[in-house]
Scaffold this active site. Structure first.
Site, PDB file in Angstrom:
ATOM      1  N   ALA A   1       2.976  -4.932  12.576  1.00  0.00           N
ATOM      2  CA  ALA A   1       3.500  -6.102  11.865  1.00  0.00           C
ATOM      3  C   ALA A   1       4.254  -5.698  10.606  1.00  0.00           C
ATOM      4  O   ALA A   1       5.173  -6.395  10.185  1.00  0.00           O
ATOM      5  CB  ALA A   1       2.368  -7.066  11.525  1.00  0.00           C
ATOM      6  N   THR A   2       3.891  -4.581   9.997  1.00  0.00           N
ATOM      7  CA  THR A   2       4.625  -4.144   8.801  1.00  0.00           C
ATOM      8  C   THR A   2       6.087  -3.903   9.150  1.00  0.00           C
ATOM      9  O   THR A   2       6.996  -4.384   8.465  1.00  0.00           O
ATOM     10  CB  THR A   2       4.014  -2.853   8.220  1.00  0.00           C
TER      11      THR A   2
ATOM     12  N   ASN B   1      -4.702 -13.173   5.735  1.00  0.00           N
ATOM     13  CA  ASN B   1      -5.591 -12.073   6.107  1.00  0.00           C
ATOM     14  C   ASN B   1      -6.811 -11.937   5.202  1.00  0.00           C
ATOM     15  O   ASN B   1      -7.790 -11.334   5.587  1.00  0.00           O
ATOM     16  CB  ASN B   1      -4.818 -10.759   6.136  1.00  0.00           C
TER      17      ASN B   1
ATOM     18  N   GLN C   1      -2.367 -12.032  12.069  1.00  0.00           N
ATOM     19  CA  GLN C   1      -3.799 -12.336  12.205  1.00  0.00           C
ATOM     20  C   GLN C   1      -4.098 -13.357  13.294  1.00  0.00           C
ATOM     21  O   GLN C   1      -5.263 -13.647  13.553  1.00  0.00           O
ATOM     22  CB  GLN C   1      -4.318 -12.904  10.874  1.00  0.00           C
TER      23      GLN C   1
ATOM     24  N   SER D   1       0.899  -8.157  15.511  1.00  0.00           N
ATOM     25  CA  SER D   1       0.276  -6.834  15.420  1.00  0.00           C
ATOM     26  C   SER D   1      -0.824  -6.750  16.463  1.00  0.00           C
ATOM     27  O   SER D   1      -1.551  -7.716  16.679  1.00  0.00           O
ATOM     28  CB  SER D   1      -0.324  -6.650  14.021  1.00  0.00           C
TER      29      SER D   1
ATOM     30  N   HIS E   1      -3.513  -4.489  16.527  1.00  0.00           N
ATOM     31  CA  HIS E   1      -4.869  -4.063  16.131  1.00  0.00           C
ATOM     32  C   HIS E   1      -5.688  -5.137  15.430  1.00  0.00           C
ATOM     33  O   HIS E   1      -6.897  -4.989  15.280  1.00  0.00           O
ATOM     34  CB  HIS E   1      -4.836  -2.758  15.321  1.00  0.00           C
TER      35      HIS E   1
ATOM     36  N   THR F   1      12.219   5.630  21.353  1.00  0.00           N
ATOM     37  CA  THR F   1      11.526   5.480  22.629  1.00  0.00           C
ATOM     38  C   THR F   1      10.339   4.538  22.488  1.00  0.00           C
ATOM     39  O   THR F   1       9.515   4.709  21.581  1.00  0.00           O
ATOM     40  CB  THR F   1      11.035   6.863  23.123  1.00  0.00           C
TER      41      THR F   1
ATOM     42  N   CYS G   1      -5.223  -2.663   1.940  1.00  0.00           N
ATOM     43  CA  CYS G   1      -4.200  -2.100   1.054  1.00  0.00           C
ATOM     44  C   CYS G   1      -4.488  -2.408  -0.403  1.00  0.00           C
ATOM     45  O   CYS G   1      -4.371  -1.555  -1.263  1.00  0.00           O
ATOM     46  CB  CYS G   1      -2.830  -2.650   1.423  1.00  0.00           C
TER      47      CYS G   1
HETATM   48  C1  LIG Z   1      -2.474  -6.337   9.028  1.00  0.00           C
HETATM   49  C2  LIG Z   1      -1.394  -7.242   8.593  1.00  0.00           C
HETATM   50  C3  LIG Z   1      -0.070  -6.796   8.492  1.00  0.00           C
HETATM   51  C4  LIG Z   1       0.322  -5.373   8.788  1.00  0.00           C
HETATM   52  O1  LIG Z   1       0.190  -5.120  10.159  1.00  0.00           O
HETATM   53  P1  LIG Z   1       0.243  -3.619  10.748  1.00  0.00           P
HETATM   54  O2  LIG Z   1       0.325  -3.829  12.208  1.00  0.00           O
HETATM   55  O3  LIG Z   1      -1.009  -2.962  10.297  1.00  0.00           O
HETATM   56  O4  LIG Z   1       1.476  -2.971  10.186  1.00  0.00           O
HETATM   57  C5  LIG Z   1       0.885  -7.708   8.098  1.00  0.00           C
HETATM   58  N1  LIG Z   1       0.565  -8.976   7.819  1.00  0.00           N
HETATM   59  C6  LIG Z   1      -0.688  -9.445   7.910  1.00  0.00           C
HETATM   60  C7  LIG Z   1      -0.970 -10.871   7.616  1.00  0.00           C
HETATM   61  C8  LIG Z   1      -1.718  -8.594   8.305  1.00  0.00           C
HETATM   62  O5  LIG Z   1      -2.972  -9.048   8.372  1.00  0.00           O
END
Ligand SMILES: *Cc1c(COP(=O)(O)O)cnc(C)c1O
Length: 393
Positions: free
Chosen positions: A75-76, A155, A184, A204, A206, A244, A330
C-alpha cells in the site's frame, strides 16, 4: 515466563497455510516459476496465467474489474503512485491536494513532499471519533484541487469513514479525483470499489493475513483515471509500474483476500464480541478512555488511552506479554505520541499512554482475558510506583 499473548495485528501473523501453499507452487521446479512477462515461453505462459487469475481474484474480492488492478509492492507504493501519479498528470489543471491529519504516513509523507515541490496541501481535521466530515471536505475544495486522499479504515483507531460521501462531494466538484487508502479494509469491513465511487484505491495483502511486500492500486475506468508512472523499465502493468510482477506474491495476495472476504461476516461478529469483552475488562481497571466509537470502528482494532500512567513504562510493561503497540509500527519507532490520537483531541500525555490492541483470526477469549490481566497488573504496579508525581510533570 508465559509466552506472549498473541492478540494479532493481522500484519504480524503468519500467512494461512493455504496461502503459503499457493505461493510455494510458484517458486519451485515442479511449479509455476516462469517470468509472467515472457510470453510465448511455456513457463512464462503458465506464470502469466497465474498472475492474471490472481488479478481477477483480487478484483473480485474488492468489487473491481481485473483491468483496474495495478500490482505494487504494497500500500505504501500504491499510495505514492496514486498521489504523485495524479499530481504530475493533473499538474496543468491545478496543484492543490486535500487529505486528513489522521492518514497513514504513506499518504502524509508524499503530501509533504508535494508541498516541498510547490503543491499546496490542505490537511483536514477529523472529529473526536476520527471521521472527516464531508462538509469540511466540500469547504476545502478549490478550483485548482486535483486530488483528495482520504482513508477508509484508520489503522490506529479502526474508524471506518464514509467513502461514498467523500466521492459524492468530489463528483459534485467535478475536478478532483478521490484516492482511498483501503490498506486495512479487506476482511474487516465490506469493500466495493465500484460502489464506493472512489477513483483510485490502495490495497495491501499483509493487513489481511497475506504476505508482506505486495499490494495494488486500483484505477477506476469509469472515472477515466490517468496517472504518470513513477517507475520506468519493462512497461509491465500497462506501463504504470515497470518491473517483473512477483508471481508468488500476487498469488498469495489473491488467496489471502479470498479467505478474508469469505470469513468476514462471521469474523466480524466473533471479533466484535471479543473486542467488547476486552474493553469491559480494561475499563474495569479504571482510568481507561476508549478512542473511536464502537459503532463506527472495525472489530479488529481497539485503541485505549490510560490515565495516570506514563506511556513508555506502560508499553514496556505490557509489550513482552501481549502484542500491542502505541500507534502504527512506523510511529511507535519514533517514540513520538501518536499524531492520530493528537488529531482526535487527546492531550499529549494520554496519547502517549495509549495501546492499540489488534484482534484477528488467531485471537481467542483466553487471549483477551490474559491481555486484560496483563494490562491490569502493569497499571496497578505503575500507578503505585508512579504515585502521581510523574503524572503531574
Ligand atoms: C499498513 C498500511 C499502509 C502501508 O502498507 P504496506 O503494504 O505495508 O506498504 C498504508 N496505509 C495504511 C492505512 C496501512 O494500515
Amino acid at each position: 515466563m508465559s509466552p506472549p499473548v498473541y492478540l494479532d495485528h493481522a500484519a504480524t501473523t503468519p500467512v494461512d497455510p493455504r496461502v503459503a501453499a499457493a505461493m510455494a507452487e510458484c517458486l519451485t521446479a515442479d511449479g509455476v516459476f516462469g517470468n509472467p512477462a515472457s510470453a510465448g515461453h511455456v513457463h512464462g505462459e503458465a506464470a502469466f496465467e497465474r498472475v492474471e487469475a490472481a488479478r481477477a481474484a483480487v478484483a473480485a474480492a474488492v468489487g473491481a474489474d481485473p483491468q483496474e488492478v495495478v500490482f505494487t509492492s504494497g500500500a505504501t507504493e500504491a499510495d505514492n503512485l496514486a498521489i504523485f501519479g495524479v499530481a504530475e498528470h493533473a499538474r496543468p489543471r491545478g496543484r492543490h491536494v486535500v487529505t486528513a491529519r489522521t492518514e497513514h504516513k504513506a499518504v502524509l509523507d508524499p503530501c509533504r513532499e508535494l508541498e516541498r515541490r510547490g503543491w499546496q496541501v490542505t490537511y483536514l481535521a477529523p472529529d473526536e471519533r476520527g471521521r472527516v466530515a464531508p462538509d469540511r471536505l466540500a469547504a476545502a475544495l478549490r478550483a485548482d484541487t486535483v486530488l483528495v486522499s482520504l482513508m477508509h479504515v484508520n489503522n490506529e483507531i479502526g474508524t471506518v469513514q464514509d467513502v461514498a460521501a467523500f466521492a459524492a462531494v468530489c463528483e459534485r466538484h467535478g475536478g478532483a479525483w478521490l484516492h482511498v487508502d483501503a490498506a486495512q479494509s479487506v476482511g474487516k469491513v465490506a469493500l466495493d470499489f465500484h460502489a464506493s465511487g472512489a477513483a483510485l484505491m490502495s490495497l495491501s495483502a499483509h493487513k489481511s493475513h497475506g504476505p508482506k511486500g505486495v499490494g495494488a492500486l486500483l484505477l477506476s475506468r469509469r472515472h477515466g483515471v490517468r496517472i504518470e508512472p513513477r517507475q520506468f523499465g519493462g512497461g509491465q502493468e500497462r506501463g504504470l509500474r515497470s518491473g517483473t510482477v512477483a508471481t508468488h506474491q500476487v498469488v498469495g495476495m489473491a488467496a489471502a483476500f479470498a479467505l478474508a472476504v469469505a470469513a468476514r461476516p462471521a469474523e466480524a461478529i466473533r471479533l466484535a464480541a471479543l473486542r467488547e469483552r476486552l474493553w469491559r475488562g480494561l475499563e474495569a481497571h479504571g482510568g481507561a478512555l476508549r478512542n473511536g466509537a464502537p459503532e463506527d470502528t472495525v472489530a479488529a482494532i481497539l485503541n485505549v488511552s490510560f490515565a495516570d500512567v506514563e506511556g513508555e513504562s506502560l508499553l514496556a510493561a505490557v509489550a513482552p506479554r501481549i502484542s500491542v503497540s502505541t500507534g502504527s509500527a512506523c510511529t511507535s519507532a519514533s517514540g513520538e505520541p501518536s499524531y492520530v490520537l493528537r488529531a482526535l483531541g487527546r492531550d499529549e500525555r494520554l496519547a502517549e499512554a495509549s495501546l492499540r490492541f489488534g484482534l484477528g483470526r488467531s485471537t481467542s477469549a483466553e487471549d483477551v482475558d490474559e491481555a486484560i490481566a496483563a494490562v491490569g497488573a502493569a497499571l496497578s504496579r505503575l500507578r503505585r510506583i508512579g504515585g502521581g508525581c510523574a503524572i503531574a510533570s
